[in-house]
Design a protein around this motif. Sequence first.
Motif, mmCIF file in Angstrom:
data_model
loop_
_atom_site.group_PDB
_atom_site.id
_atom_site.type_symbol
_atom_site.label_atom_id
_atom_site.label_comp_id
_atom_site.label_asym_id
_atom_site.label_seq_id
_atom_site.Cartn_x
_atom_site.Cartn_y
_atom_site.Cartn_z
ATOM 1 N N UNK A 26 -40.373 -7.982 23.500
ATOM 2 C CA UNK A 26 -41.416 -8.999 23.536
ATOM 3 C C UNK A 26 -41.840 -9.346 22.117
ATOM 4 N N UNK B 208 -45.067 -8.354 14.699
ATOM 5 C CA UNK B 208 -44.146 -7.407 14.060
ATOM 6 C C UNK B 208 -43.085 -8.123 13.236
ATOM 7 N N UNK C 86 -49.408 0.221 18.987
ATOM 8 C CA UNK C 86 -48.799 -0.630 19.997
ATOM 9 C C UNK C 86 -47.863 -1.669 19.385
ATOM 10 N N UNK C 87 -46.756 -1.973 20.078
ATOM 11 C CA UNK C 87 -45.889 -3.078 19.690
ATOM 12 C C UNK C 87 -46.504 -4.396 20.135
ATOM 13 N N UNK C 88 -45.788 -5.495 19.869
ATOM 14 C CA UNK C 88 -46.311 -6.821 20.229
ATOM 15 C C UNK C 88 -46.618 -6.925 21.719
ATOM 16 N N UNK C 89 -45.725 -6.405 22.551
ATOM 17 C CA UNK C 89 -45.909 -6.515 23.997
ATOM 18 C C UNK C 89 -47.132 -5.743 24.455
ATOM 19 N N UNK D 84 -49.700 -4.885 22.649
ATOM 20 C CA UNK D 84 -50.908 -5.542 22.133
ATOM 21 C C UNK D 84 -51.289 -6.731 23.002
ATOM 22 N N UNK D 85 -50.281 -7.511 23.410
ATOM 23 C CA UNK D 85 -50.558 -8.685 24.244
ATOM 24 C C UNK D 85 -51.168 -8.256 25.574
ATOM 25 N N UNK E 168 -54.737 -7.185 25.131
ATOM 26 C CA UNK E 168 -55.601 -8.365 24.976
ATOM 27 C C UNK E 168 -55.894 -8.983 26.333
ATOM 28 N N UNK E 169 -54.843 -9.105 27.154
ATOM 29 C CA UNK E 169 -55.030 -9.673 28.488
ATOM 30 C C UNK E 169 -55.971 -8.804 29.314
#
Lengths: 242, 242
Positions: free
Chosen positions: A127, A175, B150-153, B155-156, B159-160
Amino acid sequence: MAALENGARGVVPVATPGEAYAWRAAAEPVLLGGERGAKRIPGFDLGNSPLEYVRERVAGKLIVLTTTNGTLAFRRVLAAGPEGGQGPELIAACLRNAQAAARHLWQRAVSSDRGVLVVCAGTNGWFSAEDAYCASVLLDCLAACGPLEPGDGARAVMRLGALAAPPLAELSSSRHGQTLLRLGFAADMDYCAQISVSETVPRFNAGVLVAAGGPYDTGSPAGVPSVDGESVAGEPAPAGPA
Amino acid sequence: MAALENGARGVVPVATPGEAYAWRAAAEPVLLGGERGAKRIPGFDLGNSPLEYVRERVAGKLIVLTTTNGTLAFRRVLAAGPEGGQGPELIAACLRNAQAAARHLWQRAVSSDRGVLVVCAGTNGWFSAEDAYCASVLLDCLAACGPLEPGDGARAVMRLGALAAPPLAELSSSRHGQTLLRLGFAADMDYCAQISVSETVPRFNAGVLVAAGGPYDTGSPAGVPSVDGESVAGEPAPAGPA
């Protein structure tokens, strides 16, 4: 997209550097572009920075492009499309052409009574925050065209978009953005963070990305590039141009 | 998870109803459970509603389970794990065991110096809002255990999660939640929306899900269920139990 904006005849996405070399070996003159690990590939004419794809270099040329994530995503969508008959139209969208891409999609979706599928390429199978952000901007532009019926994924992305920082901050905090900044690609990020500044919508025309409605757009369906399918995820293959 | 909470010996996830029938044809007595299109499969003992998996029915029993999305996700993670040697530990998490699952993962991640990969099963290959919500609750519980990277996924998803409605509203508003409500599974949704009420953490033990630390947990690694791999995405196969 920078290539098509600057007058390139078309862009052929290929899976491997080997395929790209094979295109150069064929009769027609082409420029090879692309990256592995964000760096230009040995022997290639161009890297992955859009700032290299200036009019003087690319106008009228056919570009053979291999990138780590985007090319593979195109291939997979084309491969997953309905077999035979009229395939789905496949376009490329980014922040720079978000509004133009949305208008194009909306028009086609309405006239064909089809839905729109937004595919994020991700980064090495993961992602990518910058993909989701770009998708949210595209979806907002689509929502401005008329009523949407978003699925769970689209709704999630739109919710995330509403929380986003300004474009450059959003790209920089991902990232992949961090990697690009470390590698010295800050100018690329500035360029990519500009929203809806371009009217160019790259669309697949028989396996080649051309500017939609431009001089090289013959209106043909998406099609699958005529290269050895085995090579998509594997070793360089001795495949030639169409 | 309801099965293990109520004393089942173990749960074997299989890909197809055909594989499940093959297990029943074998010597050991098993219960078959699962759904296709949210409905119980013909000839099966149990459907997909956790409320059916009561102690009186499942205690001490081995359950062979086939569901549309979850089973496939388990198989893919197992198949993607490192070959040979000690594979990754694979557990099942949901809202009901979020805190217990997070504590378990944290402990193992710290003691093994490995990261944690959260895999959402999705719904028929699509992003599922209820999966992302569950992942956000799990990640919040992990963050409560200690510092996360956390990686991007992730983190997203976090946030959600911060924007989420109360659990039942969140589940009900997803596409799949709407389907379940239409089919009359409101009581299941009430059950599934309870957060961190269970201490049961299902973990893979040589191809069988058992309650971690329970009487049937021998501490074996995850392993791959010894059924015909060809059948995972294809036709029912005449595969037998381990």
